[in-house]
Design an enzyme around this catalytic site. Structure first.
Site, mmCIF file in Angstrom:
data_model
loop_
_atom_site.group_PDB
_atom_site.id
_atom_site.type_symbol
_atom_site.label_atom_id
_atom_site.label_comp_id
_atom_site.label_asym_id
_atom_site.label_seq_id
_atom_site.Cartn_x
_atom_site.Cartn_y
_atom_site.Cartn_z
ATOM 1 N N ASP A 23 2.184 3.089 0.253
ATOM 2 C CA ASP A 23 3.373 2.355 -0.623
ATOM 3 C C ASP A 23 3.698 1.224 -1.633
ATOM 4 O O ASP A 23 3.832 0.094 -0.363
ATOM 5 C CB ASP A 23 5.177 3.371 0.082
ATOM 6 C CG ASP A 23 6.343 2.464 -0.396
ATOM 7 O OD1 ASP A 23 6.326 2.569 -2.424
ATOM 8 O OD2 ASP A 23 6.872 2.264 -0.430
ATOM 9 N N ASN A 25 5.614 -0.497 -3.744
ATOM 10 C CA ASN A 25 6.725 -1.708 -3.442
ATOM 11 C C ASN A 25 7.783 -0.730 -3.282
ATOM 12 O O ASN A 25 9.061 -1.182 -3.298
ATOM 13 C CB ASN A 25 6.746 -1.179 -5.017
ATOM 14 C CG ASN A 25 7.282 0.411 -5.349
ATOM 15 O OD1 ASN A 25 7.091 1.353 -4.514
ATOM 16 N ND2 ASN A 25 7.374 0.453 -6.897
ATOM 17 N N ASP A 27 9.909 1.445 -2.728
ATOM 18 C CA ASP A 27 11.029 2.326 -2.563
ATOM 19 C C ASP A 27 10.743 3.120 -1.618
ATOM 20 O O ASP A 27 11.361 4.717 -2.012
ATOM 21 C CB ASP A 27 11.016 3.120 -4.110
ATOM 22 C CG ASP A 27 9.747 3.716 -4.488
ATOM 23 O OD1 ASP A 27 8.811 4.106 -3.751
ATOM 24 O OD2 ASP A 27 9.206 3.937 -5.351
ATOM 25 N N ASP A 31 2.882 5.897 -4.301
ATOM 26 C CA ASP A 31 2.476 5.658 -5.500
ATOM 27 C C ASP A 31 0.288 4.892 -5.811
ATOM 28 O O ASP A 31 -0.039 5.229 -5.076
ATOM 29 C CB ASP A 31 3.775 4.643 -6.122
ATOM 30 C CG ASP A 31 3.041 3.358 -5.161
ATOM 31 O OD1 ASP A 31 1.985 2.881 -5.056
ATOM 32 O OD2 ASP A 31 4.255 3.133 -5.366
ATOM 33 N N ASP A 100 -6.038 17.487 -10.218
ATOM 34 C CA ASP A 100 -5.387 18.226 -9.307
ATOM 35 C C ASP A 100 -5.054 19.333 -11.017
ATOM 36 O O ASP A 100 -4.637 18.434 -11.297
ATOM 37 C CB ASP A 100 -4.276 19.086 -8.424
ATOM 38 C CG ASP A 100 -4.169 19.622 -7.906
ATOM 39 O OD1 ASP A 100 -4.653 20.588 -7.792
ATOM 40 O OD2 ASP A 100 -3.731 19.539 -5.974
ATOM 41 N N ASP A 201 -5.748 24.883 -9.328
ATOM 42 C CA ASP A 201 -4.252 25.102 -8.470
ATOM 43 C C ASP A 201 -4.014 26.206 -9.053
ATOM 44 O O ASP A 201 -4.373 27.359 -9.799
ATOM 45 C CB ASP A 201 -3.179 24.528 -8.594
ATOM 46 C CG ASP A 201 -2.050 24.940 -7.508
ATOM 47 O OD1 ASP A 201 -1.950 24.351 -6.960
ATOM 48 O OD2 ASP A 201 -1.211 25.886 -8.360
ATOM 49 N N GLU A 256 -8.636 26.625 -5.690
ATOM 50 C CA GLU A 256 -7.829 27.194 -5.146
ATOM 51 C C GLU A 256 -7.457 28.605 -5.233
ATOM 52 O O GLU A 256 -7.005 29.664 -5.962
ATOM 53 C CB GLU A 256 -6.474 27.030 -5.480
ATOM 54 C CG GLU A 256 -5.895 26.877 -3.358
ATOM 55 C CD GLU A 256 -3.973 26.763 -3.555
ATOM 56 O OE1 GLU A 256 -3.677 26.462 -3.171
ATOM 57 O OE2 GLU A 256 -4.492 26.422 -4.973
ATOM 58 N N HIS A 330 -2.416 20.060 2.110
ATOM 59 C CA HIS A 330 -1.111 19.790 1.898
ATOM 60 C C HIS A 330 0.042 20.560 2.061
ATOM 61 O O HIS A 330 1.545 21.531 1.989
ATOM 62 C CB HIS A 330 -0.905 18.698 0.618
ATOM 63 C CG HIS A 330 -1.481 20.069 -0.607
ATOM 64 N ND1 HIS A 330 -2.312 19.983 -0.891
ATOM 65 C CD2 HIS A 330 0.181 20.618 -1.592
ATOM 66 C CE1 HIS A 330 -2.021 20.605 -1.860
ATOM 67 N NE2 HIS A 330 -1.002 21.355 -2.136
ATOM 68 N N ASP A 331 -0.751 22.393 2.460
ATOM 69 C CA ASP A 331 0.226 23.238 2.744
ATOM 70 C C ASP A 331 -0.116 24.018 4.187
ATOM 71 O O ASP A 331 0.307 24.584 3.973
ATOM 72 C CB ASP A 331 -0.430 24.750 1.570
ATOM 73 C CG ASP A 331 -0.104 24.127 -0.035
ATOM 74 O OD1 ASP A 331 0.888 23.521 -0.115
ATOM 75 O OD2 ASP A 331 -1.085 24.450 -0.609
HETATM 76 C C1 GLC Z 1 -0.668 25.967 -4.647
HETATM 77 C C2 GLC Z 1 -0.536 24.465 -4.010
HETATM 78 C C3 GLC Z 1 1.117 24.083 -3.266
HETATM 79 C C4 GLC Z 1 1.944 24.734 -4.574
HETATM 80 C C5 GLC Z 1 1.212 25.508 -5.442
HETATM 81 C C6 GLC Z 1 2.673 25.838 -6.487
HETATM 82 O O1 GLC Z 1 -1.154 26.720 -3.647
HETATM 83 O O2 GLC Z 1 -1.033 24.005 -2.903
HETATM 84 O O3 GLC Z 1 0.933 22.875 -2.612
HETATM 85 O O4 GLC Z 1 2.739 24.790 -4.110
HETATM 86 O O5 GLC Z 1 0.516 25.935 -5.800
HETATM 87 O O6 GLC Z 1 1.977 25.129 -7.826
HETATM 88 CA CA CA Z 2 6.130 3.545 -4.480
#
Ligand code: GLC
Ligand code: CA
Length: 557
Positions: A23, A25, A27, A31, A100, A201, A256, A330-331
């Site tokens: 981050d 700034n 908040d 970013d 993405d 995605d 993905e 991230h999942d």
């Molecule tokens: C993919 C992403 C996930 C998202 C889902 C819907 O699996 O990695 O984070 O919630 O698609 O876009």
């Molecule tokens: Ca920020």
């Protein structure tokens, strides 16, 4: 790098979840300028490519995976000028940038959907998937990834629309040629700006079975969202995307592909280059699932099963298509909590996981914080979660299937928020992530687990990753050699060999907290140790692996 191989076969990709990276700034939200400031850190790590999770305008129902404008930047993340600067500075440092592409669905606040829901004869109606009720209920039994049915009733036009994810993520109708053209032209717009590719995605879900037939329900009464995986036209649409959007550009593309099988992957990621460069498959991350509510039930990971899965993909795609190599994103929860020992052998087991994966064939992906050995967060109460997936699952499963405590255990183990706590930069307040209040809590272990400490310690996990990333770049062997699993049934050892002409690589990993005896296979008597995680300097014919020890031997015969 070897000129004869495409760059993406000799690259390592680093995934950034912008909200939680840095981050700039105060908040409390990561970013774009924060990412730009940290590019030198990524250069030190040595990665070649940076993949940014969505940075586009979004109401953030699913943290940016619900896009309301594909061609502008989320205000919380900055401006288009900030993005242009990020791209320029990354390129100046020799880093490529992959974005993405979330095109299975948009946000319900995207102007296309706002129009689409106005009336049945609106020109945008057919951009999405609308159906009449069946017996005054949903048109079929498909389930949303985030609990409940995949259909939402719209009072104004008295029809349902399909959403395989949240009801704020309506699915686009890819069978409509105009939708495909819109997506392809948006892709060209980003490529013309100079980006280096896309992570796509849930791209395996874009083609829905005609007639939208019922599927096999889970205990909840609904199907898995994977009911739409590998639909009848998906390969046709991706070939069209290759011709009409990607062909003129030099890109990295990774799909993905939830629900992908090895046979399907041979088509998605075929070496003929007609579709994508590679796919993410999920057999090895889903192997601890039990059926209930797809991912929430879990069982202990079996090492023979893990080895069988990864080896089948290694051997199956060799020479035909291309693998991606990943433990987390991230999942996924943090891999140390799944396959390592975050308490007694945090550093050693993190290095083992890196060595085991990065010496295989494919393009490795490192998820932010993985190179520091970040671990799952010790969640105590429901209000600490931010992810709609975790919150909806709780509502669906408690108390109908599970008690509060059982669900909390499942959430601690599997919640996506485990991956989304802020990147740990230093031992300063909030791990140096922000000077304000972070949008999600910082892991309390940041005082010892942080980038500043890792950079200062030559034996840290960070430098194991750095070495592996350098090897990938400098040593084409890793992209070219074949793969053979040894000791398939061993419950503790993961041992594989790679061969190319007169060169051999033997990788030995002890996935247990006990010492394990082993016998070196013939031909490695004079091998040299390429990389190790215990300070090992030599190896004898009959030897023992320490708990979570891993090392690789290199031999020219
Ligand atoms: C993919 C992403 C996930 C998202 C889902 C819907 O699996 O990695 O984070 O919630 O698609 O876009
Ligand atoms: Ca920020």
């Amino acid at each position: 790098m070897n000129e004869k191989l495409p760059w993406w076969k000799q690259s390592t990709v680093y995934q950034i979840y912008p909200r939680s990276f840095y981050d700039s700034n105060g908040d409390g939200i990561g970013d774009l300028n924060g990412i730009t400031q940290k590019l030198p850190y990524l250069q030190t790590l040595g990665v070649d490519v940076v993949w940014l999770s969505p940075i586009y305008q979004s109401p953030n129902d699913d943290n940016g995976y619900d896009i309301s404008d594909y061609q502008s930047i989320m205000a919380e993340f900055g401006t288009m000028e900030d993005f242009d600067r990020l791209l320029k500075e990354a390129h100046a440092l020799g880093l490529r940038v992959v974005l993405d592409l979330v095109a299975n669905h948009t946000s319900d606040e995207h102007p296309w959907f706002v129009e689409s829901r106005r009336s049945k004869d609106n020109p945008y109606r057919d951009y999405y998937i609308w159906r009449d009720a069946k017996d005054r209920k949903e048109p079929n039994n498909w389930g949303s990834c985030f609990a409940g049915p995949a259909w939402e009733w719209d009072e104004q036009t008295k029809q349902y629309y399909l959403h395989l994810f949240s009801k704020k993520q309506p699915d686009l109708n890819w069978d409509n040629p105009t939708v495909r053209e819109e997506i392809f032209s948006m892709m060209r717009w980003w490529l013309d700006k100079g980006i280096d590719g896309f992570r796509m995605d849930v791209i395996s879900l874009i083609s829905k079975e005609p007639g939208l037939p019922d599927g096999v329900p889970m205990a909840t009464g609904y199907t898995s969202f994977n009911v739409c995986a590998n639909g009848p036209h998906v390969h046709e649409y991706l070939k069209q995307m290759r011709r009409e959007a990607l062909a003129p550009y030099d890109t990295l593309t990774v799909g993905e592909c939830s629900g992908v099988t090895l046979e399907e992957a041979k088509r998605y990621a075929n070496a003929d280059g007609s579709e994508l460069n590679m796919v993410f498959q999920f057999e090895h991350t889903d192997m601890d699932f039990l059926d209930l509510g797809h991912k929430w039930g879990y069982q202990k990971v079996s090492l023979p099963r893990l080895k069988e899965i990864l080896s089948r993909w290694q051997v199956g795609l060799h020479g035909i298509a291309w693998n991606s190599l990943f433990w987390q994103n991230h999942d996924q929860p943090r891999i140390l909590n799944r396959l390592g020992d975050p308490v007694h052998y945090r550093e050693r087991s993190a290095k083992l996981l890196a060595i085991c994966l990065h010496l295989m064939e494919g393009t490795p992906y490192v998820y932010q914080g993985e190179e520091l050995g970040m671990t799952n967060y010790p969640f105590q109460s429901l209000d600490e979660f931010r992810d709609l997936d975790s919150i909806r699952a709780y509502e669906e499963l408690v108390p109908r299937f599970w008690s509060h405590e059982e669900m909390m255990d499942a959430l601690r183990y599997k919640s996506r928020d485990n991956a989304r706590t802020p990147m740990q930069w230093s031992d300063e307040p909030q791990a140096g992530f922000t000077t304000g209040t972070p949008w999600i809590a910082v892991h309390p272990n940041y005082r010892t687990v942080n980038a500043k400490a890792a950079l200062a310690d030559p034996s840290s996990i960070f430098y194991t990753y750095q070495t592996l990333i350098r090897l990938r770049k400098e040593w084409p062997f890793l992209a070219l050699a074949d793969y053979r699993l040894l000791l398939p049934d061993d419950e503790a050892l993961f041992v594989y060999e790679r061969r190319l002409e007169s060169e051999r690589l033997l990788v030995l990993c002890n996935f247990s907290d006990k010492e394990q005896p082993f016998t070196l296979p013939d031909g490695y008597e004079h091998a040299s140790i390429l990389i190790q995680n215990t300070g090992r300097e030599n190896v004898s014919q009959k030897d023992r692996l320490k708990p979570y020890e891993a090392f690789a031997l290199h031999q020219i015969v």
